[in-house]
Design a protein around this motif. Structure first.
Motif, PDB file in Angstrom:
ATOM      1  N   THR A   1      37.796  37.636  48.144  1.00  0.00           N
ATOM      2  CA  THR A   1      37.160  37.299  46.868  1.00  0.00           C
ATOM      3  C   THR A   1      36.521  38.534  46.245  1.00  0.00           C
ATOM      4  O   THR A   1      36.704  38.796  45.055  1.00  0.00           O
ATOM      5  N   PHE A   2      35.785  39.309  47.041  1.00  0.00           N
ATOM      6  CA  PHE A   2      35.183  40.530  46.506  1.00  0.00           C
ATOM      7  C   PHE A   2      36.261  41.496  46.015  1.00  0.00           C
ATOM      8  O   PHE A   2      36.104  42.148  44.983  1.00  0.00           O
ATOM      9  N   LYS A   3      37.328  41.596  46.759  1.00  0.00           N
ATOM     10  CA  LYS A   3      38.431  42.469  46.373  1.00  0.00           C
ATOM     11  C   LYS A   3      38.994  42.043  45.001  1.00  0.00           C
ATOM     12  O   LYS A   3      39.208  42.876  44.125  1.00  0.00           O
ATOM     13  N   GLU A   4      39.204  40.749  44.845  1.00  0.00           N
ATOM     14  CA  GLU A   4      39.721  40.214  43.592  1.00  0.00           C
ATOM     15  C   GLU A   4      38.716  40.390  42.458  1.00  0.00           C
ATOM     16  O   GLU A   4      39.081  40.766  41.349  1.00  0.00           O
ATOM     17  N   PHE A   5      37.440  40.150  42.726  1.00  0.00           N
ATOM     18  CA  PHE A   5      36.414  40.225  41.695  1.00  0.00           C
ATOM     19  C   PHE A   5      36.097  41.653  41.270  1.00  0.00           C
ATOM     20  O   PHE A   5      35.519  41.860  40.214  1.00  0.00           O
TER      21      PHE A   5
END
Length: 187
Positions: free
Chosen positions: A88-92
């Motif tokens: 999620t952090f990677k995507e965000f």
């Protein structure tokens, strides 16, 4: 994953034809409060459906604070519950990190304290204090280094904790909408 609100299971979402064309005070007052976060997110998704990632960010920036906040939080919660904090952090952080920067503000705005604490811990596991500095300055985050077994285990525990304790997020989202309806109206 449990449904976010009464009557919003996956089948109903696929069959739902009630995506609002406009967010009005009548819509906000006439919709069951538990359904508002999902319907608001559907509204924003409908606006960004054909947009490129960069155009999506520009659309989000042009929306009222309430719409942006709920969209980011619903998207975040669903992503963490499905993919965990790491992905999620990677995507965000893609496309200049806008979603990741806005995420922490959104958690504070709706006063989701438990979700904020767990999310901050997960962020610190990956990026450390240096990451918070870069985030606060609106700069691109540094590489989070090696994804070690230790980080993986900490994040796994935080993922599980988020899934259990993030119930405050849905409650806070609904409360935020009910108490700040004017932040959702597009004039």
């Amino acid at each position: 994953m449990e449904p976010r609100a009464k009557g919003t299971d996956f089948e109903e979402i696929l069959n739902r034809s009630t995506i609002p064309g406009k967010i009005t005070m009548n819509f906000l007052e006439g919709t069951h409060p538990e359904n508002l976060p999902v319907l608001i997110t559907d509204f924003v998704l409908d606006k960004t459906a054909k947009a490129s990632p960069i155009e999506t960010i520009n659309i989000l920036k042009s929306l009222p604070l309430g719409l942006r906040t709920i969209y980011i939080l619903v998207r975040f919660e669903d992503s963490v519950n499905q993919k965990g904090f790491y992905n999620t952090f990677k995507e965000f952080q893609e496309h200049d990190g806008y979603l990741l920067r806005e995420l922490f503000s959104a958690l504070k705005v709706v006063k989701a304290r438990e979700s904020f604490k767990i999310t901050k811990k997960a962020f610190l596991v990956l990026y450390g204090l240096k990451g918070l500095f870069f985030l606060s300055k609106g700069k691109k985050l540094p590489d989070y280094g090696f994804y070690t077994e230790r980080k993986r285990n900490k994040l796994r525990r935080l993922n599980e904790g988020f899934y259990i304790k993030s119930t405050d997020l849905g409650i806070c989202e609904v409360g935020f909408i009910i108490n700040n309806k004017e932040l959702f109206i597009i004039s």
